[in-house]
Structure formats: C-alpha cells, structure tokens
Scaffold this motif. Structure first.
Motif, PDB file in Angstrom:
ATOM      1  N   LEU A  84       0.839  -1.189   0.000  1.00  0.00           N
ATOM      2  CA  LEU A  84       0.000   0.000   0.000  1.00  0.00           C
ATOM      3  C   LEU A  84       0.876   1.240   0.000  1.00  0.00           C
ATOM      4  O   LEU A  84       1.940   1.269   0.637  1.00  0.00           O
ATOM      5  N   TYR A  99      -3.016  -3.364   8.047  1.00  0.00           N
ATOM      6  CA  TYR A  99      -2.691  -2.597   6.847  1.00  0.00           C
ATOM      7  C   TYR A  99      -1.194  -2.270   6.885  1.00  0.00           C
ATOM      8  O   TYR A  99      -0.729  -1.575   7.785  1.00  0.00           O
ATOM      9  N   ALA A 148      -6.932   3.938   4.920  1.00  0.00           N
ATOM     10  CA  ALA A 148      -7.130   2.854   5.881  1.00  0.00           C
ATOM     11  C   ALA A 148      -7.091   3.370   7.304  1.00  0.00           C
ATOM     12  O   ALA A 148      -7.894   2.965   8.155  1.00  0.00           O
ATOM     13  N   LEU A 175      -2.714   4.076   2.744  1.00  0.00           N
ATOM     14  CA  LEU A 175      -2.522   3.993   4.188  1.00  0.00           C
ATOM     15  C   LEU A 175      -3.344   5.055   4.920  1.00  0.00           C
ATOM     16  O   LEU A 175      -3.932   4.781   5.972  1.00  0.00           O
ATOM     17  N   CYS A 228     -10.031   3.148  10.096  1.00  0.00           N
ATOM     18  CA  CYS A 228      -9.811   2.444  11.362  1.00  0.00           C
ATOM     19  C   CYS A 228     -10.036   3.361  12.558  1.00  0.00           C
ATOM     20  O   CYS A 228     -10.529   2.912  13.603  1.00  0.00           O
TER      21      CYS A 228
END
Length: 390
Positions: free
Chosen positions: A217, A282, A225, A222, A229
């Motif tokens: 990634l 991730y 993600a 990132l 999260c």
C-alpha cells in the motif's frame, strides 16, 4: 453495425483485449448481425432461414461461453464449442418433413438449454470478482432471455408446422422472438465489453493505491485505511495501534552501494514485514525508507510484542548486495490505545513519529511506544515528519 461496434471497442481497449475474450465477443456480434439479417430478409414460413437462425443462435452462445472463459484466463478448445451448432444443424435438418419434427425440435431446444446453463454457470463463478456494471448487464440479459425463451421459442419459425403454432398471428410471434434474440444477444456482448473495461478501471484504481517498488500500500491507501480504522475504533471503543518503521542507516546503504542496492534493501524489508504480520492489518510504504502498519483492535501489549517480533525478524535476515550478505536493522516507533472517532490521522502519525525519533536516539534497532496522543497542533494539520534520507 454490430461487427463495426465490436471492432471499434477492441481498438479502444487495445490488442490485449483479444486475449481477454473480446475476439470471441466480436465474432458473437457479427453472428448476431447475420442472425438479424436472415430473419429480416427471410421471414416465415421459409424453413431454411429458421434452421440457419438456430445455428447462428447456438454459435453466438458458444462464443459468449468462450469469451467468459477467456476473461477468467481459462483454456477452452474451440472445437468443443462447435459441437452445439453442429448438433442444432443436424436436428434442424431432420425436422424438415419428418414425422418426429416436434420431438426433434424439443431436442434442439435442449441443446440451447445446455448452452444457456453453461453460460449461467460461468457467470455464477464470476460473481466474486465484483466486476460492476458490465457483469450486471450480462446477468440481466440472461435473466430476461430465460424468462422469455420458453414462451417465445415455442412459436413458428423453429420447425413447428404453422397449424401447430400456439399463436393466431405467426408473424407477430416471429418478430417478437426476433427482437428478443437480437436485443438480448447485443446486451450480452456489450455487457461483456463493459465488463472488460470495468476490470481494467478497477486494476488502475488498485494500482494507484500501490507502491510501485514494494507492491505494498502507498501513502494514499494507508491514510484512507487509517482514517477508516480511527472512525471504527472510536465508534466501537476498540484500541488502535500504529507502528512507524524506519530502516536504520539507509542513507549509508545508498551512498556506499548505490540506489539500486537501496531499492533491493527496501524490497527485502517489505517482504520480511509482510511475512510477520496478520492478514487483517494494513501494511505499506509511507515514503522513503519508512513503513507503516495499522493494526485495528490492537492494544499496547500486543503492539509491543508485534514490534519486537518485527525487529528480530529483520535483524535475523540479510540481503545479498553485490555478492555480500548485508544485515539490515530497523527502528520502530508506535502508538497503541484508545482514539476518538474524530481524531485526526495526523495526530497518530505524530505520536508514532516522536516515538520513532526516541528509538533512533536510543541507539536504533529498538522499539519505543507512545502511550498518549499529543495535543493537536493549532498551526497546521500536517504531520511533523522528518525529511526522507533516501
């Protein structure tokens, strides 16, 4: 017109489209054009035109099955697909003037049913690929056809005597079946070409979220993600861990061995990291020699254990540079704990970055975890990252 549309679509999608099934789709569209032309120029009760239309229809189905298998990169022998049109031709020829014409006609329809079933099976196997609009067009076209075929295909023009037709107007029945066949076949072929384009666009979107060197990634992925999260952890009151990993003395590697060797070191570290993390985290390259791991639902103790395992895994491995084994180490700074649903992602990176600086100051090749998030900066929302040393 259908053949011209197929050729134009293939030119737009490129030569590789032939290997993805567009060659079979182009042939299917050409056959659909011929099918429509035969039905327009030779309406019932011309029996030979009905036989030719049946063969063309079977050939179109065979081409579509071939296209779907090529789309999934499966090998299929064209000779097997020619068996169905040959069987239709044989059964249709036997119905001309035969006493068992109705039985042979139903056998010919059974061949169509087998081909349609094969086509439906291929579509079902592709359901997990999430191919978007094109795939839905194929499913709708097949569903519409299956809903109407058992009604319309019982009319004249497929070998039944005119007096056996269940409809008072054979010509109306004929044109209804013609419209169904042509529209559905066109929708199937155009849907397939759209599906190829959908897959190409999906691959382009995925490539835009990948680092070209490590295939991990990239920063954009990132950040997305991490934002997701953070919101999820805030709503569900779950902990969240963020690890920032920096390759020690990476500038020295570039200066001593060259940037190509530096790239080899980065790929090596990325493989070691990827082989030592769970599948639900991730992992990506944030920039330069820095990697980031986002761990949903991970508290301080578990994040500390993971970071120490990564430190040991990298230190225990080596990368071959110009015939010599080079040992590489990393420093890890991280944060683990509770976050709010509206916590800026920059705040977590700032905490991990500060911890990683302390790891560098402590002699490198170690882990430092931040237990509390810093207060948000009122001056700027950008993270306080140091300049890349690559």
């Amino acid at each position: 017109m259908t053949a011209l549309s197929a050729v134009t679509s293939i030119v737009v999608l490129g030569r590789k489209g032939w290997r993805k099934g567009l060659g079979a789709v182009a042939l299917a569209m050409l056959l659909v054009g011929l099918l429509a032309a035969v039905q327009v120029l030779s309406p019932p009760p011309v029996r030979w035109s009905s036989l030719l239309v049946s063969c063309l229809f079977s050939a179109v189905l065979g081409c579509l099955v071939m296209a779907l298998r090529q789309f999934r990169q499966l090998d299929t022998d064209w000779r097997w697909l020619l068996l169905a049109p040959a069987a239709v031709l044989l059964l249709g020829s036997l119905t001309l003037g035969a006493e068992l014409a109705p039985v042979l006609l139903y056998a010919m329809h059974a061949v169509f049913a087998i081909q349609l079933g094969w086509l439906a099976l291929e579509l079902w196997r592709m359901r997990a690929l999430r191919l978007g609009t094109g795939y839905r067009m194929l499913c709708v076209a097949l569903g519409v056809f299956l809903a109407g075929v058992f009604y319309l295909q019982c009319g004249p023009g497929q070998g039944l005597p005119q007096e056996a037709a269940p409809m008072e107007s054979p010509l109306l029945w004929y044109w209804a079946r013609t419209a169904l066949n042509v529209v559905v076949m066109l929708l199937l072929t155009l849907g397939f070409m759209r599906m190829v384009q959908d897959r190409r666009e999906a691959r382009s979107r995925r490539a835009a979220l990948r680092d070209p060197l490590t295939r991990m990634l990239n920063r954009r992925a990132l950040v997305r993600a991490l934002e997701h999260c953070i919101k999820d952890a805030g709503r569900q009151a779950h902990p969240l861990a963020l690890l920032l990993i920096d390759v020690d003395h990476f500038k020295r590697v570039n200066d001593t061995h060259g940037h190509i060797s530096g790239d080899k070191v980065l790929r090596h570290v990325s493989r070691v990291l990827a082989s030592n993390v769970r599948s639900d985290v991730y992992l990506g390259r944030f920039g330069g020699e820095e990697f980031v791991i986002v761990c949903p639902g991970t508290g301080m103790e578990e994040a500390q254990i993971l970071a120490e395992r990564l430190i040991l895994a990298v230190r225990s491995s080596s990368v071959l540079i110009k015939g010599h084994a080079l040992q590489v180490t990393v420093s890890i700074g991280g944060f683990a704990g509770a976050v709010g649903a509206h916590t800026p992602w920059e705040t977590l990176l700032e905490a991990a970055d500060g911890a990683m600086y302390r790891a560098k100051a402590s002699g490198r090749n170690c882990v430092v975890m931040h237990r509390q998030l810093p207060a948000p900066s009122a001056e700027s929302s950008a993270p306080h990252w140091r300049e890349s040393r690559a």
